[in-house]
Structures are given as structure tokens and as C-alpha cells.
Scaffold this motif. Sequence first.
Motif, mmCIF file in Angstrom:
data_model
loop_
_atom_site.group_PDB
_atom_site.id
_atom_site.type_symbol
_atom_site.label_atom_id
_atom_site.label_comp_id
_atom_site.label_asym_id
_atom_site.label_seq_id
_atom_site.Cartn_x
_atom_site.Cartn_y
_atom_site.Cartn_z
ATOM 1 N N HIS A 205 0.867 -1.175 0.000
ATOM 2 C CA HIS A 205 0.000 0.000 0.000
ATOM 3 C C HIS A 205 0.908 1.232 0.000
ATOM 4 O O HIS A 205 2.127 1.110 0.071
ATOM 5 N N CYS A 240 -4.784 5.680 0.187
ATOM 6 C CA CYS A 240 -3.826 4.686 -0.273
ATOM 7 C C CYS A 240 -3.433 5.073 -1.690
ATOM 8 O O CYS A 240 -4.276 5.383 -2.524
ATOM 9 N N GLU A 242 -1.303 3.217 -3.729
ATOM 10 C CA GLU A 242 -0.693 2.104 -4.467
ATOM 11 C C GLU A 242 -1.812 1.110 -4.725
ATOM 12 O O GLU A 242 -2.441 0.634 -3.770
ATOM 13 N N CYS A 244 -3.942 -1.685 -4.701
ATOM 14 C CA CYS A 244 -3.709 -2.770 -3.745
ATOM 15 C C CYS A 244 -4.847 -3.769 -3.729
ATOM 16 O O CYS A 244 -4.964 -4.562 -2.800
ATOM 17 N N HIS A 248 -9.170 -0.759 -3.386
ATOM 18 C CA HIS A 248 -8.122 0.255 -3.241
ATOM 19 C C HIS A 248 -8.705 1.661 -3.215
ATOM 20 O O HIS A 248 -8.322 2.514 -2.413
ATOM 21 N N MET A 251 -9.919 2.955 0.000
ATOM 22 C CA MET A 251 -8.994 2.878 1.126
ATOM 23 C C MET A 251 -8.497 4.281 1.487
ATOM 24 O O MET A 251 -7.440 4.715 1.042
HETATM 25 CU CU LIG Z 1 -3.976 0.076 -0.261
#
Ligand SMILES: [Cu+2]
Length: 324
Positions: A205, A240, A242, A244, A248, A251
Motif C-alpha cells: 500500500h 492509499c 498504491e 492494492c 483500493h 482505502m
Molecule cells: Cu492500499
Amino acid sequence: MTTTQLEVQPGAGARHGLRIFLIWIILALAADLIIWFVWKPHLPPGDMSDAARHQQFDIAVLAISGAPVIIGVLVYFIYSIVVFRARPGDESDGEPIYGNTKVAVSWIVGTTVIVMWLFVFGTVELVVPAGAGAGEGPSPIWKLAGTTSSTWTPNSNTMLEVQVIGQQWAFTYRYPQFGGMESSELMLPVNTPVTFHVTSLDVIHSFWAYQLGVKADANPQVDNVAYTTAKQLGGFVVRCNELCGIWHGAMFNNGTVLSQSAFQAWASDVQAKEQANGTLAALPPYALTYEPTVIPQLGEAVVKVAGITGGAGYYYEPSNPITP
Ligand SMILES: [Cu+2]
């Protein structure tokens, strides 16, 4: 006498050069003043922390360095179109072009100065404290000034340690100086040096507290260090950064910068609650990274008592859930 004949008169080139230079310097100066005094306060990521301020400064300096270049290109381009264009009915060839030492030397000197300046500025800004994000990481090359201590109290210039734990698909935060309590809210005290220890329980992440100017990858088995000192009270967003997994995009959560005493009250309160309801006992001991295979299967206990939950609701899919 045609215009092209005018160009070859001795000194005519120098006059054009001087004119272009004067137009350029006035516009470049105006643009740089506007960038610095009007645009800079609005440049990302704002000025909520020392790191954010530093990034804003860097972007403004790069804009100030770039504006005269683009203005130089445009001024020369427009000047050429207006002054050197072929007049109607002029079918003659352009003047033959010869080398011009002055032009060649100014070109080489100018481009060298620009490139060297960007190289030096960029390198310095990367390594200085609170620079543009580099120099931090698993083994930072600089350390944020502040006293390290196993406890944190207001007005002590003690570094606050905050562990950021990424998991699919939520961030949680552990405060080792408050008994290792864990929260789904990121609270920070103002004017306090903060060390983030960013790690992950599963995939990669990235902890991105935009307004604080902090972005650090959350890798499993890695203690990724990032620093900031919040300078203003108020809210900020954590995302977040990245890709993931499927959630995501969901997040993210919000953080708040509090006064130092309000922060202490909040942290002590959460610690006391988690002490009382058994969360602290159920959490794995505070560590810089967590090995998934040895994390006790926390299961519903922690979720129910503290609301600490990722997308799946647990640190890991519990094979043997604890029943509260
Ligand atoms: Cu993430």
C-alpha cells in the motif's frame, strides 16, 4: 530597400537581440513575481506541515526557474513571426546563415547554467531535512530533530511515534508511546515532530497524507520511516496511493491535527478504553513489522471492541476466531 536588406546592416542583429532581451526580462520578471507572490500560496500540497511547506517551496522555485525559459522561447517565436516574416510579394530567399559566436556562447552558457542549477537545487532539496520526500525510508539519511522517549507529553519537543499499518483495505494507526494502542483515526498534535513507521500486513500500500506532504510505501516486513511536523490545526485526508486490490479506491480515511493537550487527552482516553475492554491484550505486541504467520488470529474480538477492521474485518482471515 526591403526588410531583408535592413537585417544585414551592421548592428541590426544586436538591436534585435537587445529588443528581444528587454521584452523577455520584463515579462520574465513579472511572471516570476506573480508566481512567487500570487501563485505560491495556492500551490500543492499547501502549507499544513513543514514537509508540505518545503514541497510548495520547491514547486514554486522550479516554476520560477521554468517561466523565464518558456517566456524566452515564446518571445523569440512571436518576435520572429512579427519582425522577420516575409512581406507580401517578397519571393526572395532568406539571408544566408553564418555562425555567430555571441549567440553560440550565450546558448551554451545559458543552458549549462539552467541544467546545473536544477541539478544542484534538486539534489540539495532531496537530502535536506523536510526535503521533497527523499532521504527518508527504511534507513533515513537524516533525522527529524526532537527527543526520543518511550512516553509523550505536551510541550516537551518529544518525537511522537506513529505506526501506520496498511491492510486490505484500511489504514490503522498504533501509538507505541500510549501503550501501543491502535486507532482507525490518525490524530496528531500540532507543532510536534512526528515519526511515521509505515508497514503493511499484506500487499503493498502507500500511505499518502496529502496535506501533510507525506507519502510512503507500506510494504510488508518493512519499517518505512517518514517525518512531518504539522503546523496548523485541522483535518487532512489519508489515501492509499498504491493499487492494492479491488477496494483500493475506498482505502482512505481522515486525520486531524489537534492541539497538544487535546491530542494527549484523546490518546490517553483511547489507551484507557482499549486497556479496559481487552483490545490491548488482544493486539499483537507493538513491533516495527508484523509477520503474518505469527500474528495471533485476532478475529472478531478486536473488531467488535475497537472497530479496528480492514476490508475483510480482521488482520487476517481467522482460522480460529476468538469469541468475545
Ligand atoms: Cu492500499
